[in-house]
Structure formats: structure tokens, C-alpha cells
Scaffold this motif. Structure first.
Motif: not given
Length: 622
Positions: A222, A226, A236, A239-240
Motif C-alpha cells: 500500500e 501511494s 492518493t 489508496i489511503e
């Protein structure tokens, strides 16, 4: 006032400045402080003990060096100086030096080389109290490794605290733990998956690191995604907002919101970690005044800082986060730094700024020193500038970052997980392995167990302080085990030899009011040792000013060599005496000679132990 101090002052040799500074001030009419700055220790004793750079005295018209010599008052401590270009070089006098120096060291004992006046708030009024300094050092991250930077910070930080304490300051030793923030929140995610209560109780730091390493490995894909999105110029946020990112951020949000269950786990793990760390620090002889940490920073202090940043027009919103653009405020190169993230969580920078204000209220310090790797240079510039931006330039002026280069190669030679206790264990194994190889069955298991920690620490400290702080180095076991050059083992060995010689002399010398025969110390070896001992206060003063331990280590190595020379000469004399001592040799063994040798050796031991203590070397007890 004791007889010795009266004698020294009558000679113009006041205890508050190096003696030669008083001579220069009285003879040449210059400022004593300026004279002090012009004095240098000679590294080659064949050229003198001290030298003075004449232009630095700032004398009107800069009279010729020969005229300066004529104007200097005579002193029994120094022979007439000689001219060397723009320098005056001084030699200590032999017999008079011994008659003044040895009683002076004996009287001051462990205070010799220390200048308590430097730590007074008012040098003319001891009742005004001591100045207070906070030294922040070691500062490991609880869920992470005790890496080379933490090790150097620990060793150098203890040295800095020691040298300030020796000069009369009240020292607060502060360990600022990385016990908050997203790294800990990530560990908490890992604890839910990999935590084991039994392993935690058996080996707290080992299991905490094990859990953290596992969750880091799972989190890595992960993190990589990012970083790649940022590199490609993409957002991002998607993703976050899921996966381990989301779990971590939710736990940190709960921590900052005061969630009882989340904080209970955090507190329990923190307590376990501090207990284990404390045991390892005790092995190094380090006792912290306080285990502080990012977790201890007050939320109201952070709110106060943010309010002042807004009021002063410094705080800006950027992509949901609150930031300071340092480039806009006169500091190029520091860029734009996030103070509070878009999730509402505080950042390391905000917590560090707030920690300064909290410590100011708690300790009312006169100075604060951060002994932290040079990797953090930009971070501390940001802290100091942020304090100025909220109107606390006065506080920023009390702060210093004493940085250092990095250790490389620890993991090439140490194979257990990088924790302080493990580092000491493995270094002890290295030292004991060499002793076992060299001595075989002549050394007992008990002796090996006793020598393990002291010799390991000596090897670590000497290797760390071999060069200037700014220089990094490669960890090398061979340098730890060496007895050559500026070696920790060498200093410990010579301390043992000196202690043995003192014990033998004490057994021969009756306790009586015998006058010391200082003429017995006019041989080359004794004279050289006396001259080195006389330099110690100037060495400690210079070390205090520079906070560079390598010069003190070099001095102690020279002292050890001088001790070896004189003890070796006496061993040779004893060997020759076996063939039949002459009447003159028998006279040399009289009580006056034995007592003056004992005084010399005891003075050498005071200085050797004192210097080793400042650097953090333990002595080995036979």
C-alpha cells in the motif's frame, strides 16, 4: 580559604581561569577572557605545553614578541616562554609544578578539571543557584528498531549531559520517546493481528519489534502504491482511504480523541517498553530524569500554537491540511510543511514545537540541547523558525541542535534484532570471545561475565568518539577489541595497571607526616606525566566549549601512554635491582620518594577516572 588557594592567588594563578590567562592579563594588560581564547594546548610536548597566538590578544600596536616576554611576570609554574613566529610557547616548570599541582589535585580530587562557576546564574553569587539545561537524547521509537542513530544519540547525549554537569549546571536528562503518531497506530493494527500476551511479558521490546516488522511488511504494498501515485502526480486519497491505511488512521484518530480502550492498550505497551529500556540504560550507567514522549505533549499547547499561527497570518490550508510555507517567511529550502493533516491528526512537527513550550513551563530551562542525527537538521530549523513565527524568538534562542553523522554496518556484524539490550549483549560476546581466545583456561567464566558489559561499553564509546561528531563511521568489531591508539580497552587496562601500582605503594608507605621529595619527579617520565596532568582543566574547558569528545579521548590516550612509560621504567629498574641495588638505589626507595610517587599515581588516577567518566567509560574492577 585554604593554604593552596592563597599560594596560587599570590602567584596570580586564580582558579577561575587557566593559570596562564592570568599571567597574560596582568603582564600585557589584555582582557583575561581574550587571553583565555588565545591559549591553545600543544599536541607535541617537545614544542611546549601551551602556546599563545599573539594577534588574538588584541594588544594595541601588537608589540614584538620579545617585548611581550619581557613584560610577563615570572611564575614558578612556567619557564620563560620562547618565540615561535606569532606564538609564545610555554613549558611547565618541573619541581615547582609538582609541588603545586599534586597537592592541588589531591585537595580537589574529583573536582579537578571541573569549573562549577560556569553553571552559576551569577558567578559572583552562588546563592543565586545553578543554570538549568535540558539535554534530549537517545529517543527511540517504541515500536521500531534501536538503530545506529539512537545508539550514537545515547552515547553522545550522555557525554553532553556529563560535561555540563561537571561545569556546575543542573542537567535534566530527557528521553523523548517516539510513542505516538501514525507509526504507533500502525503497530496497534499489527497487535490486533499478531500480538501475543505471553511473548510480550517474556520479551517486551523484542515482541513489540516482531509485531511491528510483520505489519510493516504487510503495509509495504500500500505504501509503494501511494508513493507511486504521488510520483505520477495523482491523488492518493483513494489508496489511503482503505486497507491498512484506513485502519491505521482510524486508530490514531481514536488515540487523539481519547478513546479509553485504544489508550489502555497504548499505555500498557508503553509501560512495558520503558521498563525494558530502563534496564538496558542502567547497563550503560544512564539514568534519565524523565521519559518524555510525543504522547505527553498537551493538546491545549498545540491549540495555542495553531491559534498564534493563524493570528500571525502564517497558517495556510492546503489540500485539506494546515501548513506553514517557510519559504514565504524568509527561510529558503525548508519548503512547505504540514502541521495538521487532513484527517485532523497532529504531526511530528507540531508536537515538537508544542513540546518546547511545555518544557519551558515545566523546567524553566536556560538552554536545551537536542543530541540528534544530522538527518534531522531541517526538522530542527523548522521547529526553531516556527517558534519565531509565533512570537517566541526568545525561546528559540535557547535551543541548539548538536548533530552527528551516522553509524553504518551494525547489521553486518550484529545478528539479533536491533534493540539496545541486544547490542550490548552481542558486543559483550565479541569482547569476551577475544579474551577467551587470548587467555584460554586462564580466565574464568565469572571473570568473563564481569568484564562483558564494561569492555563492550568501552569499545562502543571509543569507536563512537574517535572522530568529530559530524563524521559518520562504519561499525567495526576489530576497533572495539584493539589495544592500540585511542582504545577503550587500552584506557581500562591502564586504569587497572595504575590501580595495582597504587595498591602496592600504599602497602609499602606508612601513613605518616612525611615530606614529599619532589626532586624525585624530575626524571623525564614523571615530568612528562605531570605536564599532561596540568593540561586536564584546559582540555575539559575546551571540550565543554566544543562538545567534541574526541579531543578528550585523545588526551586520555596520551595520559595512558605516559602512565605506561613511567610504570614500565620502574619495572625495568626493579629488574636491574635484582642484580644488587646500589646505595643510591636503596635511598631512592625511602619513604619520601615512595610517597611522592604515590601522590603522582593517585593524581593520574583521579584524572584518568574523571576523563573516562565524562566520556561514559566504565572502569573495570580487578
Amino acid at each position: 580559604m585554604d593554604k593552596l588557594q592563597v599560594q596560587l592567588q599570590a602567584l596570580g594563578l586564580g582558579p577561575d581561569l587557566p593559570e596562564i590567562a592570568g599571567l597574560l592579563a596582568s603582564g600585557l594588560g589584555c582582557d583575561a577572557g581574550t587571553a583565555y581564547e588565545a591559549i591553545n594546548l600543544a599536541t607535541d610536548l617537545e614544542l611546549g605545553d601551551l602556546f599563545v597566538i599573539l594577534p588574538k590578544l588584541k594588544l594595541q600596536g601588537l608589540p614584538p614578541a620579545a617585548e611581550c616576554i619581557r613584560n610577563l611576570p615570572n611564575s614558578p609554574l612556567f619557564s620563560t616562554p620562547y618565540v615561535d613566529g606569532v606564538q609564545l610557547r610555554f613549558f611547565f616548570g618541573n619541581r615547582k609544578l609538582a609541588s603545586l599541582l599534586l597537592p592541588y589535585i589531591a585537595e580537589r580530587n574529583t573536582s579537578y578539571g571541573r569549573k562549577d562557576v560556569l553553571g552559576l546564574r551569577d558567578s559572583t553569587d552562588p546563592g543565586a543557584g545553578k543554570k538549568r539545561i535540558v539535554v534530549e537524547f537517545s529517543s527511540p521509537n517504541i515500536p521500531g528498531k534501536f538503530n545506529g542513530n539512537h545508539l550514537r544519540s545515547t552515547l553522545l547525549g550522555q557525554f553532553v549531559a556529563n560535561i555540563y554537569e561537571s561545569m556546575g549546571w543542573e542537567v535534566v536528562r530527557l528521553n523523548y520517546l517516539g510513542d505516538w503518531g501514525k507509526p504507533y497506530a500502525l503497530f496497534a493494527v499489527g497487535w490486533e493481528r499478531f500480538g501475543d500476551e505471553e511473548k510480550l511479558q517474556q520479551d517486551p521490546l523484542g515482541h513489540i519489534l516482531e509485531v511491528y516488522t510483520k505489519i510493516e511488511d504487510e503495509f509495504k504494498p500500500e505504501m509503494d502504491a501511494s508513493r507511486q501515485a504521488k510520483k505520477d502526480g495523482h491523488s492518493t486519497e483513494d489508496i489511503e482511504s482503505k486497507g491498512i491505511f484506513a485502519e491505521r488512521d482510524e486508530i490514531f484518530r481514536k488515540m487523539e480523541a481519547g478513546d479509553e480502550k485504544t489508550l489502555a492498550l497504548w499505555q500498557r505497551l508503553r509501560d512495558y517498553a520503558i521498563g525494558s529500556l530502563g534496564t538496558a540504560y542502567q547497563r550503560l550507567g544512564i539514568e534519565f530524569t524523565e521519559y518524555d514522549g510525543e504522547s505527553q505533549v498537551k493538546s491545549e499547547t498545540m491549540d495555542e500554537i495553531e491559534a498564534k499561527l493563524r493570528d500571525n497570518g502564517v497558517y495556510e490550508e492546503s489540500d485539506g491540511s494546515w501548513v506553514i510555507n517557510f519559504d514565504k517567511h524568509g527561510v529558503k529550502g525548508l519548503g512547505t510543511q504540514i502541521i495538521r493533516g487532513r484527517t485532523g491528526s497532529s504531526t511530528y512537527l507540531l508536537r515538537d514545537i508544542a513540546a518546547v513550550l511545555d518544557r519551558d513551563k515545566k523546567y524553566n530551562f536556560d538552554e536545551m540541547i537536542y543530541v540528534v542525527s544530522s538527518r534531522q537538521n531541517s526538522h530542527f530549523l523548522q521547529v526553531f523558525k516556527a517558534l519565531e513565527l509565533i512570537g517566541r524568538a526568545d525561546l528559540a534562542g535557547k535551543l541548539r541542535h548538536e548533530s552527528f553523522g551516522e553509524i553504518r554496518g551494525l547489521t553486518d556484524h550484529l545478528h539479533k534484532p536491533l534493540l539496545l539490550g541486544n547490542i550490548l549483549d552481542e558486543c559483550g560476546d565479541i569482547m569476551c570471545g577475544v579474551a577467551k581466545k587470548d587467555l584460554g583456561d586462564d580466565i574464568s567464566e565469572h571473570a568473563l561475565a564481569v568484564m562483558g558489559d564494561p569492555t563492550a561499553i568501552a569499545g562502543l564509546v571509543a569507536q563512537d568518539m574517535f572522530g568529530k561528531r559530524a563524521q559518520g563511521y562504519i561499525f567495526t568489531p576489530g576497533r572495539m577489541t584493539s589495544l592500540e591508539g585511542e582504545s577503550g580497552l587500552k584506557l581500562q587496562q591502564h586504569h587497572l595497571l595504575l590501580s595495582s601500582a597504587i595498591s602496592e605503594l600504599r602497602a609499602q608507605v606508612e601513613v605518616m607526616a612525611t615530606e614529599l621529595n619532589y626532586a624525585a619527579l624530575e626524571d623525564e617520565g614523571s615530568t612528562n606525566l605531570l605536564r599532561i596532568l596540568a593540561q586536564y582543566p584546559d582540555v575539559t574547558a575546551a571540550t565543554y566549549k566544543s562538545l567534541e569528545p574526541h579531543a578528550l579521548l585523545t588526551y586520555l590516550s596520551r595520559l595512558a601512554d605516559a602512565i605506561t612509560d613511567i610504570l614500565g621504567e620502574e619495572s625495568d629498574d626493579e629488574y636491574e635491582d635484582e642484580a644488587g641495588p646500589s646505595d643510591a638505589q636503596a635511598t631512592e626507595d625511602g619513604p619520601e620518594v615512595l610517597k611522592v610517587k604515590l601522590a603522582l599515581y593517585e593524581s593520574a588516577k583521579v584524572v584518568l577516572e574523571g576523563g573516562m567518566g565524562l566520556l561514559g567509560f566504565p572502569v573495570v574492577i580487578a
